[in-house]
Design an enzyme around this catalytic site. Structure first.
Site, PDB file in Angstrom:
ATOM      1  N   SER A 227       6.504 -40.300 -14.089  1.00 53.14           N
ATOM      2  CA  SER A 227       6.888 -40.160 -15.484  1.00 53.14           C
ATOM      3  C   SER A 227       7.207 -38.710 -15.831  1.00 53.14           C
ATOM      4  CB  SER A 227       5.797 -40.744 -16.367  1.00 53.14           C
ATOM      5  OG  SER A 227       6.246 -40.936 -17.675  1.00 53.14           O
TER       6      SER A 227
ATOM      7  N   CYS B 231      11.400 -44.809 -18.331  1.00 49.70           N
ATOM      8  CA  CYS B 231      11.955 -43.918 -17.291  1.00 49.70           C
ATOM      9  C   CYS B 231      12.605 -44.814 -16.242  1.00 49.70           C
ATOM     10  CB  CYS B 231      10.866 -43.053 -16.665  1.00 49.70           C
ATOM     11  SG  CYS B 231      10.079 -41.889 -17.785  1.00 49.70           S
TER      12      CYS B 231
ATOM     13  N   ASP C   3      10.718 -51.128 -15.705  1.00 45.28           N
ATOM     14  CA  ASP C   3      10.376 -50.066 -16.649  1.00 45.28           C
ATOM     15  C   ASP C   3      11.617 -49.659 -17.437  1.00 45.28           C
ATOM     16  OD1 ASP C   3       9.010 -47.903 -17.874  1.00 45.28           O
ATOM     17  OD2 ASP C   3       9.746 -46.530 -16.325  1.00 45.28           O
TER      18      ASP C   3
ATOM     19  N   HIS D  80       6.363 -49.392 -14.985  1.00 41.08           N
ATOM     20  CA  HIS D  80       6.280 -47.939 -14.945  1.00 41.08           C
ATOM     21  C   HIS D  80       5.316 -47.446 -13.869  1.00 41.08           C
ATOM     22  CE1 HIS D  80       6.974 -44.082 -16.910  1.00 41.08           C
ATOM     23  NE2 HIS D  80       5.671 -43.849 -16.929  1.00 41.08           N
ATOM     24  N   GLU D  81       4.174 -48.099 -13.723  1.00 38.39           N
ATOM     25  CA  GLU D  81       3.161 -47.691 -12.750  1.00 38.39           C
ATOM     26  C   GLU D  81       3.358 -48.490 -11.456  1.00 38.39           C
ATOM     27  OE1 GLU D  81      -0.799 -47.720 -14.397  1.00 38.39           O
ATOM     28  OE2 GLU D  81      -0.091 -47.078 -16.355  1.00 38.39           O
TER      29      GLU D  81
END
Length: 484
Positions: free
Chosen positions: A203, A404, A401, A458-459
């Site tokens: 990120s 980003c 995501d 995202h993760e």
């Protein structure tokens, strides 16, 4: 999280705590604070003081795997929290990896407990205690998780000057504190000196990672030339997933991804066209002015105008989670259970964490970075220089995501300037497999790799742990990323 709130891995190894024989012109002592026994190491060259707990028994319960957690005083009254885990396999030979979460202002305990650490809280499991994570990155490397800058997570300032007592208000100003931390860490844990080191982050780590790596390389040159006393850090790799690197490129990707992605369209065609006009006529000129002047006020304005006219409206256009568009806005996955766990007094005491409350992200730090317009300042030139220097660099992104997104990350990768850039841009993404099952698409030239990871938000390590561990292992091996 941002993880963009507004939203590193280092390779080293050792299997014993610091000893007097490992200390050079420094002191080793012991103290008790708030009912916790600390080993205290004073780093003479920088004056930094390391206070840590040996083998707390928290999180990593694999037999004979050592862990250390506590604080480094990186400046007067500035206390940076860290948690270090030996590799589960051959720690005396394994590289060292440092992990940094983003924000700016978010704790690296996110990565530890939700993504790639030795323990985690499964979505539907026990809510009181974590369980071992079989895909932890310390299967491969000695892992160091750092809460930075001061004011983030368990890190704090003695003088009570708010969340950010260290006055870190930009990516560049954060880099020096990280370098001091690593210098003291390597001397205290002397057996890790000379190891291969990698930085992994995500990120806002698209800012942190290139800046920290560039600062380390610059300090290394000063040390080699005799202009600075210190330990050369053998940095071999930088990995960033779902990175925020370049606003000019990635603001447009908010629009592109929202309209056309694998999962569901978030805006209509007419909305897309309107946002593209706003981008070209309002956002891009402001960002260009920021990049040309490289001063705070134009960059603050660029961030504010792009956020209010593009990011904000799109994020409210439909009921979706900006970190995983497959989910509704307020979905709690990855589970936030770990925050209650870290707020237990018994847990904090065992790991040597001080303060009464753990918070995932620190709003004050985020605001301080916002005042300098740090978000809008590009790290693309720095990333390009690192790749051109021969540093192994991985940009990878989960394809669910939005904040980003992988499209923006690919556009950034294609904009990198290095000797193999033309060849890289001309390559198509090809399948990447784990044990014969396609998990994403990838392309590489030399030591530079871009990867799209299927079915991940995202993760990335939370959603695709097996894939993430394989990629992590291959990057540290230094032989390129390849299917199995």
């Amino acid at each position: 999280m941002f993880l963009f709130w507004f939203t590193l891995l280092l390779s080293i190894t050792i299997s014993a705590s610091p000893t007097n024989t490992a200390i050079i012109s420094s002191r080793l002592s012991y103290t008790q604070k708030h009912g916790t026994n600390y080993t205290v190491f004073t780093h003479a060259p920088t004056g930094a003081i390391l206070e840590f707990v040996n083998n707390s028994g928290i999180c990593e319960t694999t037999p004979n795997v050592n862990q250390y957690s506590g604080y480094l005083s990186v400046g007067e009254g500035l206390n940076m929290f860290f948690w270090f885990f030996e590799s589960r396999h051959t720690p005396a030979k394994a590289p060292l990896a440092a992990w940094f979460n983003g924000g700016p202002g978010c704790s690296s305990m996110i990565g530890l407990f939700q993504e790639n650490g030795p323990c985690h809280f499964p979505l539907h499991g026990d809510t009181d205690n974590p369980v071992l994570n079989p895909y932890s990155f310390n299967e491969v490397a000695n892992m160091l998780y750092i809460d930075q800058p001061v004011g983030v997570g368990f890190s704090y300032a003695d003088d009570g000057n708010g969340e950010n007592g260290g006055n870190v208000n930009s990516t560049d100003s954060a880099a020096g504190y990280v370098w001091v931390f690593l210098q003291a860490f390597f001397e205290a844990f002397h057996g890790y000196e000379g190891r291969n080191v990698a930085i992994f982050t995500e990120s806002y780590g698209g800012h942190y990672g290139p800046s920290f790596a560039s600062h380390i390389k610059a300090q290394n040159e000063l040390i080699r030339n005799g202009a600075l006393k210190g330990e050369v850090i053998n940095l071999v790799a930088l990995g960033i997933n779902n990175a925020w690197i370049d606003t000019a490129i990635q603001e447009k990707s908010y629009i592109d991804f929202a309209f056309n992605n694998t999962y569901r369209s978030l805006i209509s065609e007419s909305q897309r066209d309107n946002y593209l006009s706003v981008y070209e006529e309002i956002c891009l000129p402001a960002v260009t002015n920021c990049m040309e002047t490289e001063t705070d006020e134009p960059c603050r304005f660029a961030n504010r105008i792009c956020s209010s006219r593009i990011e904000g409206p799109i994020s409210r256009a439909a009921d979706f989670n900006v970190y995983d568009i497959r989910k509704p806005r307020n979905d709690d996955e990855p589970p936030s259970t770990y925050m209650s766990y870290l707020n237990r007094e018994d847990v904090r005491r065992k790991i040597g964490a001080r303060g009464s409350t753990f918070r995932e992200c620190a709003g004050g730090v985020t605001l301080d970075f916002g005042k300098t317009g740090d978000n809008a300042k590009t790290l693309l030139p720095t990333l390009s220089q690192l790749i051109e220097s021969g540093l192994q660099v991985l940009l990878w992104a989960g394809d669910a995501d939005w904040i980003c997104n992988w499209i923006g990350n690919l556009d950034v990768a294609n904009a990198v300037a290095f000797n193999g850039a033309e060849e890289f841009r001309g390559k198509e993404l090809v399948p990447y497999s784990v044990d014969g099952v396609e998990k994403g698409r990838v392309k590489s030239v030399g030591g530079f790799t871009f990867m799209r990871v299927f079915g991940a938000g995202h993760e990335v390590p939370y959603y695709q742990p097996e894939t993430s561990l394989q990629v992590f292992r291959q990057v540290l091996e230094g032989k390129g990323v390849y299917s199995t």
